[in-house]
Write a protein that holds these residues in place. Structure first.
Motif, short mmCIF file in Angstrom:
data_model
loop_
_atom_site.label_atom_id
_atom_site.label_comp_id
_atom_site.label_asym_id
_atom_site.label_seq_id
_atom_site.Cartn_x
_atom_site.Cartn_y
_atom_site.Cartn_z
N GLU A 1 0.83 -1.20 0.00
CA GLU A 1 0.00 0.00 0.00
C GLU A 1 0.86 1.26 0.00
O GLU A 1 0.58 2.23 -0.73
CB GLU A 1 -0.93 -0.01 1.21
CG GLU A 1 -2.03 -1.07 1.14
CD GLU A 1 -2.82 -1.16 2.43
OE1 GLU A 1 -2.46 -0.46 3.41
OE2 GLU A 1 -3.80 -1.94 2.46
N LYS B 1 0.85 4.04 -2.96
CA LYS B 1 0.53 5.43 -2.62
C LYS B 1 1.64 6.37 -3.09
O LYS B 1 1.37 7.43 -3.67
CB LYS B 1 0.33 5.56 -1.11
CG LYS B 1 -0.20 6.91 -0.67
CD LYS B 1 -0.50 6.92 0.83
CE LYS B 1 -1.65 6.00 1.16
NZ LYS B 1 -2.04 6.06 2.59
N ARG C 1 -8.99 -1.77 -7.69
CA ARG C 1 -8.71 -0.59 -6.87
C ARG C 1 -9.52 -0.57 -5.57
O ARG C 1 -8.98 -0.31 -4.49
CB ARG C 1 -9.00 0.69 -7.68
CG ARG C 1 -8.63 1.95 -6.92
CD ARG C 1 -8.72 3.21 -7.76
NE ARG C 1 -8.26 4.35 -6.96
CZ ARG C 1 -6.97 4.66 -6.80
NH1 ARG C 1 -6.04 3.93 -7.37
NH2 ARG C 1 -6.62 5.69 -6.05
N TRP D 1 -7.73 -0.91 -1.55
CA TRP D 1 -7.72 0.10 -0.50
C TRP D 1 -8.69 -0.19 0.63
O TRP D 1 -8.56 0.37 1.72
CB TRP D 1 -8.02 1.47 -1.10
CG TRP D 1 -6.94 1.96 -2.00
CD1 TRP D 1 -7.03 2.21 -3.34
CD2 TRP D 1 -5.57 2.25 -1.66
NE1 TRP D 1 -5.82 2.63 -3.85
CE2 TRP D 1 -4.90 2.67 -2.84
CE3 TRP D 1 -4.85 2.19 -0.46
CZ2 TRP D 1 -3.56 3.03 -2.84
CZ3 TRP D 1 -3.50 2.55 -0.47
CH2 TRP D 1 -2.87 2.97 -1.65
#
Length: 239
Positions: free
Chosen positions: A86, A90, A187, A191
């Motif tokens: 992650e 990011k 996606r 998340w």
């Protein structure tokens, strides 16, 4: 479809010292995964995350598009894999200003995969209706037949029992060993879901001879042997 491939490679390793930079066929272990991702033609960017400057330099040399310095708290022996991925995505989105639709993570310690495995897994995922995907090989041991555990009394029992006992391994439900080679998310799932296995996780099957995850010296020797048997395939990644 905007896709990113992440490769997370720590500098430290207890099982096999410096394994991510250790040579295989004269190339650093990490290099095989980078070249597979690049040659697949699937990705807008290939990003490598590491706490090691040496690893990031190697990643740049072999074609990684984005280099991400991983914070120390995400690079310990106890650190979970997903938060590191992650963080890498990011950072990549901040750098590129691209919101990726499909996130693919490949493990540097599973170098036996082929470009075709990557392409097949992504195609299978994007044609399916799952939120994420893992890769696995057929299990050698079956929890319904010859995988056992000890019960509270200290006696042996099968790990999973059926109402109708299995007398031949071939009659047991098909089981798989996760091979830590390829992970894929859309996606939303990436998340919003922290677990690797969810109610709608897909499985892409790979053969055993491309499913060895290097976690010990014995694993490294096996991978080295298998690569030498088909060295023309793996050397072609660097032509």
């Amino acid at each position: 479809m905007r896709r990113i491939c992440t490769i997370c490679a720590r500098g430290g390793s207890k099982g096999v010292k410096n394994k991510n930079v250790r040579p295989l066929l004269g190339k650093p272990l990490l290099a095989f995964s980078i070249r597979q991702a690049k040659l697949s033609g699937l990705f807008n960017y290939v990003a490598v995350s590491s706490d090691s400057k040496e690893i990031l330099e190697i990643a740049s040399f072999y074609g990684a598009d984005i280099l991400v310095e991983r914070p120390a708290d995400l690079a310990t022996d106890e650190s979970a894999k997903k938060p590191a991925i992650e963080h890498c995505v990011k950072q990549a989105e901040n750098i590129t200003q691209v919101a990726f639709d499909t996130m693919v993570d490949i493990d540097a310690t599973s170098p036996l995969r082929l470009v075709e495995d990557l392409q097949g897994a992504v195609r299978f995922f994007e044609e399916g209706n799952g939120s994420n995907l893992i890769t696995a090989m057929p299990a050698r041991r079956s929890p319904y037949f010859n995988l056992v555990e000890l019960n509270e009394k200290g006696f042996v029992q099968l790990s999973k029992e059926l109402l109708q006992p299995v007398v031949r391994r071939q009659d047991a439900p098909k089981c798989f060993d996760m091979n830590a080679s390829i992970y894929i998310w859309n996606r939303e799932a990436f998340w919003e879901k922290s677990a690797i296995i969810n109610d709608d996780t897909l499985l892409f099957e790979m053969p055993e001879d491309r499913s060895i995850d290097i976690d010990s010296e014995l694993d490294f020797k096996i991978v080295e042997m298998l690569m030498n048997e088909k060295r023309e395939i793996y050397e072609a990644l660097f032509i």
